[in-house]
Write an enzyme that holds these catalytic residues in place. Structure first.
Site: not given
Length: 697
Positions: A476, A487, A501
């Site tokens: 999460s 990123d 998830k």
């Protein structure tokens, strides 16, 4: 066992008054099946659930014949996951409704769902009667010298042809259960007493089946075809869910789920009694519960909510759990008893902590700061009251980073192993400590609208070398943060693929109970979903956790990984050129590291054992399998000990390090583990490569 969960319902153990079922010695009264009929409230709730799913679930899936078939198949799996209750004749009688479930649900007709469940209850009663008769009158006649085998997993097995075939199967399954207990050290008299008590207890629980139990199971077969986190909560379970969400965590600190007849630990809550005991782990199975010094209550075959009620209790009270460790080889039912004291899990116990590990590389000394982060927390009450000293993940980590920089560390490792997530706001704000400013996560709703959450403040708290250490239980908010760091090219992500998830749920009230409904999906700033795949590390470590058992991808009907258009953000490419060389250096070290060598060997052995499709019901053969496994494990452990200059073991005991290698832990109070030290070494490698490039320039 693959995909054999019933209801797949997980509960966080919180404060609640203890209630236990005491079982009478005599047989339970037969279940009155005629009394099990859907109520008007349940019919209305089913119609409301159908409409909410059709109109508001993220997938917007049509309730048609294709979905009807999935509901039917899912419901069958809920009722008989291991295909050991129904006969082919039962299945043939059900099959005419496989493509009618949608029409029945749309009209509020629950009769077929109830009829299928009542047939399952009949079969279950027959199985318990058969097993008790055999245990009480024919136990000594069981022959463990034959060449008979039994399937390890019957999920895809053929249904028993008729009642006679079913009786042969039940007899073989009872033989297997008796044999497992024999090999764990129990004599026939104790085995008989244990199993008779277990089956009589199950008879009583079957006799107490309510209409609500059937309704919940049936409607969840529909809900979980949409995705595994969409779930109907009965009025009782909805009340429990509200208690869990509103109180401070108080209990043993474990998230549980049903797995066939067992209650399995899904994950441990950071800083909870279960985690601090260092005696429990994800995928361990709870088979018994006792209050303080009371007699152990066998809980195999119990519903999840019943087990949770038994484990819950007031702060300061003691509970004993009998567990079968996940590290046991298949067929090994040996268990251990873990003593725990229920207590509140305080915010400060879960707070971020720091330490420094000293490393040497090529004759140079390096200091690596480590920040252990068990969860993404925020003291909402103090925050809303305007308390300037409210506690939060971001505030604590900022302070720790400043302290580490004063101590002149050469790099920082953020340890997010076993971090199950928490506050989305904190995941966003923590990302802001390491980037100047920009988007942190994208949230796409049912309508396809994308909300961009970002860090609006310019400035960076720490811009030095950074690694984020994750494992399969990092989930999460942890995945959102790790994905953003990857990123932006701001940090190396190291460890295992994370849980996966990437969905958002909301509670929708019904006239009768509640519906937990998936309404949105998380995406990284690159446009990649965190759903299903999780965050894939730049440099991977081996894991003793089986990804087929743990993680989003292990859940049936899990929503897929996908992408959306990326956000506008500026990514640094400074780490990318070094990843291949860092991977090579890591592999060279790992090939010589005793703990890494042991872990890879253990993984290979466990995969080999789990790959067995059948187990012998011959006692000598089964014992030889277990002995061979333990012998190979002992060789691996002693090879590791010899390489580290430690004394070899003459034999393996259940608490030996070979059962639970201290590789994968983020306990800040323990010595740095092999994975943490190696992550520090990778950061040192990065420093040296960057220095070489700067020198060449």
């Amino acid at each position: 066992m693959k995909g054999s969960n019933t209801l797949r319902q997980s509960c966080l153990i919180a404060l609640m008054t203890f209630s236990a079922t005491t079982f009478a010695a005599e047989k339970a009264a037969p279940l009155d099946l005629d009394q099990l009929q859907p109520t008007r409230d349940q019919v209305v709730a089913s119609l409301n659930t159908v409409e909410l799913l059709r109109r508001h679930h993220y997938n917007r899936t049509r309730l048609d014949d294709a979905l009807s078939a999935q509901v039917y198949d899912t419901y069958l799996k809920h009722l008989d996951a291991q295909r050991s209750l129904f006969t082919q004749q039962d299945i043939d009688s059900f099959a005419e409704n496989r493509l009618r479930m949608d029409d029945l649900l749309l009209s509020g007709d629950l009769s077929v769902g109830f009829a299928m469940h009542k047939r399952q209850l009949q079969r279950l009663e027959q199985r318990l009667d058969f097993s008790l008769e055999l245990l009480q009158n024919q136990l000594s006649d069981l022959d463990f010298s034959t060449d008979q085998d039994i399937l390890v997993d019957r999920e895809d097995a053929a249904w028993a042809k008729d009642d006679d075939a079913l009786h042969l199967l039940w007899r073989a399954q009872l033989k297997d259960e008796v044999l497992r207990l024999k090999l764990s050290g129990k004599n026939l008299e104790d085995i008989q007493s244990l199993l008779v008590k277990r089956y009589k207890g199950q008879q009583i629980r079957v006799s107490q089946t309510r209409s609500e139990d059937i309704f919940q199971n049936y409607i969840n077969a529909l809900a979980q075809v949409y995705d595994p986190h969409t779930q109907y909560l009965s009025p009782e379970n909805a009340e429990n869910f509200d208690i869990n969400m509103s109180l401070s965590l108080e209990g043993i600190g474990a998230v549980l789920q049903s797995d066939n007849e067992y209650t399995k630990i899904m994950r441990l809550v950071p800083a909870g009694p279960a985690q601090r005991s260092q005696q429990l782990a994800a995928a361990d199975r709870i088979v018994g519960v006792a209050q303080a010094e009371d007699e152990m209550v066998d809980v195999i075959g119990w519903r999840l909510d019943e087990v949770v009620k038994l484990i819950r209790g007031p702060k300061g009270s003691n509970v004993r759990l009998e567990v079968i460790p996940a590290s046991n080889p298949p067929g090994d039912m040996s268990s251990k008893v873990v003593n725990l004291t229920r207590e509140a899990i305080k915010l400060e116990d879960q707070a971020a902590k720091s330490r420094i590990i000293d490393l040497k590389n090529q004759g140079h000394d390096y200091r690596i700061g480590v920040i252990d982060l068990p969860g993404f927390y925020l003291d909402f009450k103090a925050y809303r009251q305007g308390d300037p000293d409210y506690r939060s993940t971001t505030r604590d980590v900022r302070r720790l980073l400043e302290e580490l920089e004063k101590q002149k560390v050469d790099g920082v490792v953020l340890d997010l192993r076993d971090n199950g997530g928490g506050s989305l706001q904190e995941a966003t704000e923590l990302t802001g400590l390491f980037i100047d400013q920009g988007p942190t996560v994208l949230v796409r709703n049912t309508e396809g609208d994308v909300q961009v959450l970002d860090d609006p403040e310019s400035g960076v708290t720490y811009n030095g070398p950074l690694a984020v250490l994750v494992n399969r239980l990092s989930a999460s908010a942890s995945e959102i943060f790790a994905g953003a760091m990857q990123d932006y090219g701001r940090a190396l992500v190291i460890g295992e693929p994370t849980f996966g998830k990437g969905t958002v749920q909301s509670i929708q009230p019904l006239n009768h109970g509640e519906l937990k409904l998936t309404l949105a999906k998380f995406y990284r700033v690159s446009g990649q979903s965190t759903q299903h795949r999780g965050v894939v590390p730049d440099i991977s470590y081996p894991s003793l956790l089986d990804s087929k058992e743990i993680g989003e991808s292990a859940l049936p009907h899990a929503m897929p990984w996908d992408t959306i258009p990326p956000a506008r953000y500026s990514s640094s490419q400074q780490l990318k050129p070094f990843v291949a060389q860092l991977q090579k250096s890591h592999e060279t070290r790992a090939a010589k590291d005793p703990d890494f060598i042991y872990t890879l060997s253990r993984l290979g052995l466990d995969d080999e054992i789990k790959g067995r499709e059948t187990l012998p019901l011959n006692e000598a053969k089964r014992k030889q399998q277990l002995n061979d496994y333990e012998s190979r494990l002992l060789v691996m452990e002693n090879t590791r000990r010899n390489a580290k200059g430690e004394e070899p073991l003459a034999s393996l005991e259940k608490d030996d390090p070979a059962d639970e290698v201290a590789l994968n832990t983020n306990d800040a109070d323990k010595e740095p583990d092999a994975f943490l030290v190696e992550t520090g070494q990778i950061l040192v490698d990065l420093l040296q490569l960057e220095h070489q490039v700067a020198k060449a320039d």
